[in-house]
Design a protein around this motif. Structure first.
Motif, PDB file in Angstrom:
ATOM      1  N   LEU A   1       0.861  -1.188   0.000  1.00 21.40           N
ATOM      2  CA  LEU A   1       0.000   0.000   0.000  1.00 21.40           C
ATOM      3  C   LEU A   1       0.893   1.233   0.000  1.00 21.40           C
ATOM      4  O   LEU A   1       1.919   1.252   0.701  1.00 21.40           O
ATOM      5  CB  LEU A   1      -0.867   0.006   1.273  1.00 21.40           C
ATOM      6  CG  LEU A   1      -1.793  -1.192   1.478  1.00 21.40           C
ATOM      7  CD1 LEU A   1      -1.883  -1.569   2.956  1.00 21.40           C
ATOM      8  CD2 LEU A   1      -3.179  -0.884   0.926  1.00 21.40           C
ATOM      9  N   LEU A   2       0.530   2.250  -0.778  1.00 23.58           N
ATOM     10  CA  LEU A   2       1.362   3.456  -0.855  1.00 23.58           C
ATOM     11  C   LEU A   2       0.477   4.674  -1.066  1.00 23.58           C
ATOM     12  O   LEU A   2      -0.412   4.665  -1.913  1.00 23.58           O
ATOM     13  CB  LEU A   2       2.385   3.305  -1.991  1.00 23.58           C
ATOM     14  CG  LEU A   2       3.328   4.470  -2.260  1.00 23.58           C
ATOM     15  CD1 LEU A   2       4.724   3.954  -2.650  1.00 23.58           C
ATOM     16  CD2 LEU A   2       2.794   5.371  -3.369  1.00 23.58           C
ATOM     17  N   THR A   3       0.735   5.709  -0.269  1.00 21.82           N
ATOM     18  CA  THR A   3      -0.074   6.939  -0.293  1.00 21.82           C
ATOM     19  C   THR A   3       0.605   8.050  -1.076  1.00 21.82           C
ATOM     20  O   THR A   3       1.810   8.278  -0.903  1.00 21.82           O
ATOM     21  CB  THR A   3      -0.247   7.447   1.162  1.00 21.82           C
ATOM     22  OG1 THR A   3      -1.053   6.518   1.889  1.00 21.82           O
ATOM     23  CG2 THR A   3      -0.875   8.825   1.212  1.00 21.82           C
ATOM     24  N   ILE A   4      -0.174   8.766  -1.898  1.00 21.04           N
ATOM     25  CA  ILE A   4       0.322  10.026  -2.487  1.00 21.04           C
ATOM     26  C   ILE A   4      -0.767  11.096  -2.382  1.00 21.04           C
ATOM     27  O   ILE A   4      -1.943  10.792  -2.150  1.00 21.04           O
ATOM     28  CB  ILE A   4       0.763   9.875  -3.962  1.00 21.04           C
ATOM     29  CG1 ILE A   4      -0.397   9.377  -4.831  1.00 21.04           C
ATOM     30  CG2 ILE A   4       1.983   8.978  -4.081  1.00 21.04           C
ATOM     31  CD1 ILE A   4      -0.092   9.446  -6.319  1.00 21.04           C
ATOM     32  N   SER A   5      -0.335  12.339  -2.543  1.00 28.86           N
ATOM     33  CA  SER A   5      -1.264  13.471  -2.447  1.00 28.86           C
ATOM     34  C   SER A   5      -0.912  14.492  -3.520  1.00 28.86           C
ATOM     35  O   SER A   5       0.269  14.763  -3.761  1.00 28.86           O
ATOM     36  CB  SER A   5      -1.143  14.094  -1.053  1.00 28.86           C
ATOM     37  OG  SER A   5      -1.921  15.262  -0.968  1.00 28.86           O
ATOM     38  N   ALA A   6      -1.939  15.064  -4.163  1.00 25.32           N
ATOM     39  CA  ALA A   6      -1.694  15.935  -5.319  1.00 25.32           C
ATOM     40  C   ALA A   6      -1.052  17.273  -4.953  1.00 25.32           C
ATOM     41  O   ALA A   6      -0.206  17.784  -5.681  1.00 25.32           O
ATOM     42  CB  ALA A   6      -3.022  16.201  -6.043  1.00 25.32           C
ATOM     43  N   HIS A   7      -1.438  17.834  -3.792  1.00 25.81           N
ATOM     44  CA  HIS A   7      -1.057  19.236  -3.572  1.00 25.81           C
ATOM     45  C   HIS A   7       0.401  19.438  -3.199  1.00 25.81           C
ATOM     46  O   HIS A   7       0.872  20.564  -3.106  1.00 25.81           O
ATOM     47  CB  HIS A   7      -2.005  19.905  -2.562  1.00 25.81           C
ATOM     48  CG  HIS A   7      -1.829  19.514  -1.131  1.00 25.81           C
ATOM     49  ND1 HIS A   7      -1.161  20.319  -0.243  1.00 25.81           N
ATOM     50  CD2 HIS A   7      -2.250  18.444  -0.429  1.00 25.81           C
ATOM     51  CE1 HIS A   7      -1.185  19.742   0.957  1.00 25.81           C
ATOM     52  NE2 HIS A   7      -1.846  18.603   0.871  1.00 25.81           N
ATOM     53  N   LYS A   8       1.130  18.342  -3.011  1.00 24.87           N
ATOM     54  CA  LYS A   8       2.565  18.487  -2.732  1.00 24.87           C
ATOM     55  C   LYS A   8       3.380  18.570  -4.019  1.00 24.87           C
ATOM     56  O   LYS A   8       4.575  18.812  -3.977  1.00 24.87           O
ATOM     57  CB  LYS A   8       3.066  17.310  -1.893  1.00 24.87           C
ATOM     58  CG  LYS A   8       2.244  16.994  -0.651  1.00 24.87           C
ATOM     59  CD  LYS A   8       2.366  18.040   0.441  1.00 24.87           C
ATOM     60  CE  LYS A   8       1.623  17.584   1.702  1.00 24.87           C
ATOM     61  NZ  LYS A   8       1.658  18.577   2.752  1.00 24.87           N
TER      62      LYS A   8
END
Ligand code: PLP
Length: 383
Positions: free
Chosen positions: A194-201
């Protein structure tokens, strides 16, 4: 204004804004509708998913869109564990996780799960041997971030995954929110589940993120409803956000090597210039290749963090003490304390984080301003 807080958030890139105009305007359909307007919106979501699969080296069906990094972290921990609620089990996270992981893990102890919080060394680094020692047959999930958001330390995720595979059947989650666009994020190489990413960074919009969920990993939704995202995250898709995330992540990955090198040089220059003006400032976190390229972090004795930030803000420099959520609160950062920093130094911490738009002129000016403001603050603060 000199913006040196890219770990908190980044400006939305012009290309991303332009592409988001479609779903904010004419392409307004609901991706679940089968008519032409719906199909048009669906094709945008599909394209974004293709792009993320390319960036992460995964299959398209392994990408779950979420409402940001925090939600992806929640889904990563709660999703696999909620189905084991009655049985309980053991969960391992590092002491230096973002609150979205740490508080979620602590919350899960109220549902009967046992939690081990892994210690880190003075750089904020998790030792794979420490992980090996705490694993148990009933360990269900291990979550250690790829890159720390307060000091930029890179964790040895590949090694940690190997330890988990040898010592348990646990799933491995990594929060790669700060790592996207800075270090390679190949989920096959990393071996994570499982791996998390976020657009606003990375120049995308706020409120859009994604979780990579390896094929076969059992996961209950946290948000239930209409069964979107293959029943892993209900709710009508945030099409503009998803479009923005897909393009921002793709561009960040394409530019990664060149930008990382450029920002590494600028961050090194910034640290050097500040140390010339404030020789007793103490760099925190790992050095060189052991940290994110865009981080310059220092503990500055006698320069209380919040006061320094206010002064820098007045002088036109946007900076932060630790994470955006920690600054503004008076409590010293859990990350810095876990790294063994004395509370007085933890309260005198400065985080300057660079981004695509940072120039060498910004860096030179910011260093001068930091030097000046530290001297003035020290002059007005009783020893
Ligand atoms: C490491 C890390 N994880 C999670 C988050 C949360 O992401 P979001 O702001 O998209 O909820 C952040 C950003 O603040 C972060 O730096």
């Amino acid at each position: 204004m000199i913006y040196l807080d890219h770990a908190a958030t980044t400006p939305v890139r012009a290309e991303v804004r332009a592409e988001m105009e479609g779903p904010l305007g004419a392409i307004f359909g609901n991706p679940s509708s089968t008519h032409a307007a719906g199909r048009e919106a669906r094709s945008l979501v599909d394209l974004a998913r293709d792009r993320l699969a390319e960036v992460l080296h995964c299959r398209v069906r392994e990408v779950v869109f979420t409402g940001g990094g925090s939600e992806a972290d929640n889904l990563a921990l709660r999703g696999p564990l909620s189905r084991l609620r009655g049985e309980g089990g053991h969960l391992v996270v590092s002491r230096v996780e973002h609150e979205a992981v740490l508080e979620t893990a602590r919350d899960l102890t109220r549902e009967g799960f046992e939690l081990t919080e892994l210690e880190v060394d003075s750089r904020g680094w998790v030792d794979p041997e420490c992980l090996a020692r705490v694993l148990r047959p009933e360990t269900r999930l291990v979550s250690v971030m790829l890159a720390n958001n307060e000091v930029g330390t890179l964790e040895p995720v590949r090694e940690l995954v190997r330890v988990v595979r040898e010592g348990s059947d646990a799933l491995f989650h990594t929060d790669a929110t700060q790592a996207l666009g800075k270090v390679p994020l190949d989920v096959q190489e990393l071996g994570v589940d499982l791996l998390t990413i976020s657009a606003h960074k990375v120049g995308g919009p706020k409120g859009a993120g994604a979780l990579f969920v390896r094929h076969g990993v059992p996961l209950d939704p946290v948000i239930t409803g209409g069964g979107q995202e293959r029943n892993r995250r209900s709710g009508t898709e945030n099409v503009p956000g998803i479009v923005g995330l897909g393009l921002a992540a793709l561009l960040a990955e394409r530019e990664r090597e060149a930008e990382a090198e450029r920002q590494r040089q600028l961050a090194a220059q910034l640290t050097e210039l500040i140390l010339e003006l404030v020789p007793d400032a103490r760099p925190t976190g790992a050095s060189g290749a052991g940290r994110l390229p865009n981080f310059c972090t220092l503990a500055i004795p006698g320069a209380e963090g919040e006061l320094l930030l206010m002064r820098l803000d007045r002088a036109g420099v946007c900076a932060s003490a630790g994470s955006a959520c920690a600054s503004g609160s008076q409590a010293p950062s859990h990350v810095l304390l876990a790294m063994g920093l004395e509370p007085e130094l933890a309260a005198a911490h400065l985080r300057l984080t660079l981004g695509r738009t940072t120039t060498s002129v910004d860096v030179e000016e910011a260093a001068q301003i930091v030097g000046r403001e530290v001297a003035q603050l020290r002059a007005t603060t009783p020893a």
